[in-house]
Enzyme design. Structure first.
Site, mmCIF file in Angstrom:
data_model
loop_
_atom_site.group_PDB
_atom_site.id
_atom_site.type_symbol
_atom_site.label_atom_id
_atom_site.label_comp_id
_atom_site.label_asym_id
_atom_site.label_seq_id
_atom_site.Cartn_x
_atom_site.Cartn_y
_atom_site.Cartn_z
ATOM 1 N N SER A 105 -1.780 6.375 10.448
ATOM 2 C CA SER A 105 -0.777 7.162 9.734
ATOM 3 C C SER A 105 0.575 7.112 10.442
ATOM 4 O O SER A 105 0.641 7.106 11.671
ATOM 5 C CB SER A 105 -1.244 8.629 9.644
ATOM 6 O OG SER A 105 -0.206 9.449 9.136
ATOM 7 N N HIS A 141 0.808 -1.220 0.000
ATOM 8 C CA HIS A 141 0.000 0.000 0.000
ATOM 9 C C HIS A 141 0.843 1.273 0.000
ATOM 10 O O HIS A 141 0.367 2.348 0.397
ATOM 11 C CB HIS A 141 -0.983 0.015 1.172
ATOM 12 C CG HIS A 141 -2.157 0.937 0.962
ATOM 13 N ND1 HIS A 141 -2.884 0.958 -0.208
ATOM 14 C CD2 HIS A 141 -2.721 1.880 1.769
ATOM 15 C CE1 HIS A 141 -3.836 1.870 -0.110
ATOM 16 N NE2 HIS A 141 -3.763 2.443 1.075
#
EC number: 3.5.1.23
Length: 339
Positions: free
Chosen positions: A270, A121
């Site tokens: 994140s 990803h």
């Protein structure tokens, strides 16, 4: 460490398929295991990246090469292949083309039933390979060079792993990465992020380490949306660090030991632990990710002085914990009991 099935099932970093594999009735048997990697780096110039959906984010060089890392497990009854490749995600067309190439060489040994391909990803690899309008739109359509690079990298890594199969054992362990992630949408959730790093360790019959797969919930977006260099980002760099350590600092992408940091429950997790900042003023962005200045962009801000430093910091966080897990707590699969 509690090794009961119930506690392992709570370890969300480990896909259910792997749990079923490890906790099956044949868990006491030795495995035939093989690992290898292959370069999957696509075009590094003039191709829009897949991830941030910014049509002006075209490649203009290289930060870190991307790789496909393949792991083969055979218990004498069934064979299973897991591949982690440094790209945004994997689409069905990539998978079908890989299987077609494998079929021409291995007949029906590798099919839809036993081959799993997972993208790490990273948001900093070339786009245009999904053959889906929604995902390829910002890359201005299909890009054959990107598609072929991923397909060939995945196929070669599986072929090389097939040729490198040896007897071995499988272990499972876990640790905690405390400073590697934040919730990028805290207003949307009641709870914070998953801090558990789960690791599968592959050990040869001679007790020599052969490879590891790590799962830790974090986006590979330390290289933010201002980046124009192809990169495997933090998880790719963590793989490089681990492999260089285990292979005695050999050339990147070389050496017998293979270490993957695969995609897991990364959702809104994140690596940019300073949160969203305004481009010029340095102020925190609003909850709507906007800045007061009309021409001031809101972008993710990592722990380092810039995105390259941040990529390195997060990669080292992952690498250090995965190395500590390997060197300390090791759980033999024969110790796992149904309770």
């Amino acid at each position: 460490m509690d090794t009961s099935v119930s506690s392992l099932l709570k370890t969300r970093g480990l896909p259910a398929l792997w749990l079923l594999l490890l906790l099956s009735p044949v868990v006491l048997a030795s495995y035939s295991i093989g690992f290898e990697r292959a370069d999957s780096t696509g075009p590094t110039a003039e191709i829009v990246f897949m991830g941030y959906a910014k049509i002006d984010q075209k490649g203009s060089g290289l930060h870190l090469r991307t790789f496909s890392r393949a792991f083969i497990i055979d218990d004498g009854v069934e064979r299973f292949v897991f591949v982690s490749v440094d790209c945004g995600m994997i689409g069905n067309d990539i998978r079908q083309e890989v299987l077609r190439k494998l079929r021409s060489k291995f007949d029906d040994m590798y099919t839809e039933k036993n081959v799993m391909i997972s993208g790490t990803h990273t948001h900093s690899s070339p786009g245009g390979f999904m053959l889906d309008m929604l995902y390829d739109l910002t890359a201005f359509g299909f890009v054959r060079e990107t598609f072929d690079a991923i397909v060939n990298g995945v196929t070669k890594s599986i072929e090389r792993a097939h040729d490198a199969v040896v007897p071995g054992k499988i272990f499972i362990a876990s640790g905690e990465v405390s400073g590697g992630s934040i919730n990028r949408s805290p207003q949307a959730y009641k709870h914070d992020v998953d801090k558990i790093l789960t690791q599968i360790q592959f050990i040869g019959a001679d007790d020599e380490p052969l490879g590891v797969i790590n799962w830790f919930a974090v986006h590979p977006t330390s290289m933010n949306n201002t980046n124009h260099l192809v990169s495997s980002d933090n998880v790719g760099y963590a793989s490089i660090l681990f492999e260089k350590m285990m292979n005695n600092d050999t050339t990147v992408g070389k050496g017998p030991f293979v270490a993957a940091f695969a995609s897991t429950n990364l959702g809104d997790v994140s690596p940019n632990t300073r949160g969203p900042k305004c481009e010029f003023s340095g102020q925190n962005c609003s909850e709507q990710y906007t800045c007061p200045g009309k021409n001031e962009m809101c972008f993710a801000s990592g722990p380092g002085k810039d995105m390259f430093d941040s990529t390195s910091i997060i990669a080292h966080e992952l690498y250090q914990e995965s190395k500590a897990v390997k060197m300390s707590e090791r759980i033999d699969k024969s110790d796992m009991m149904f309770r």
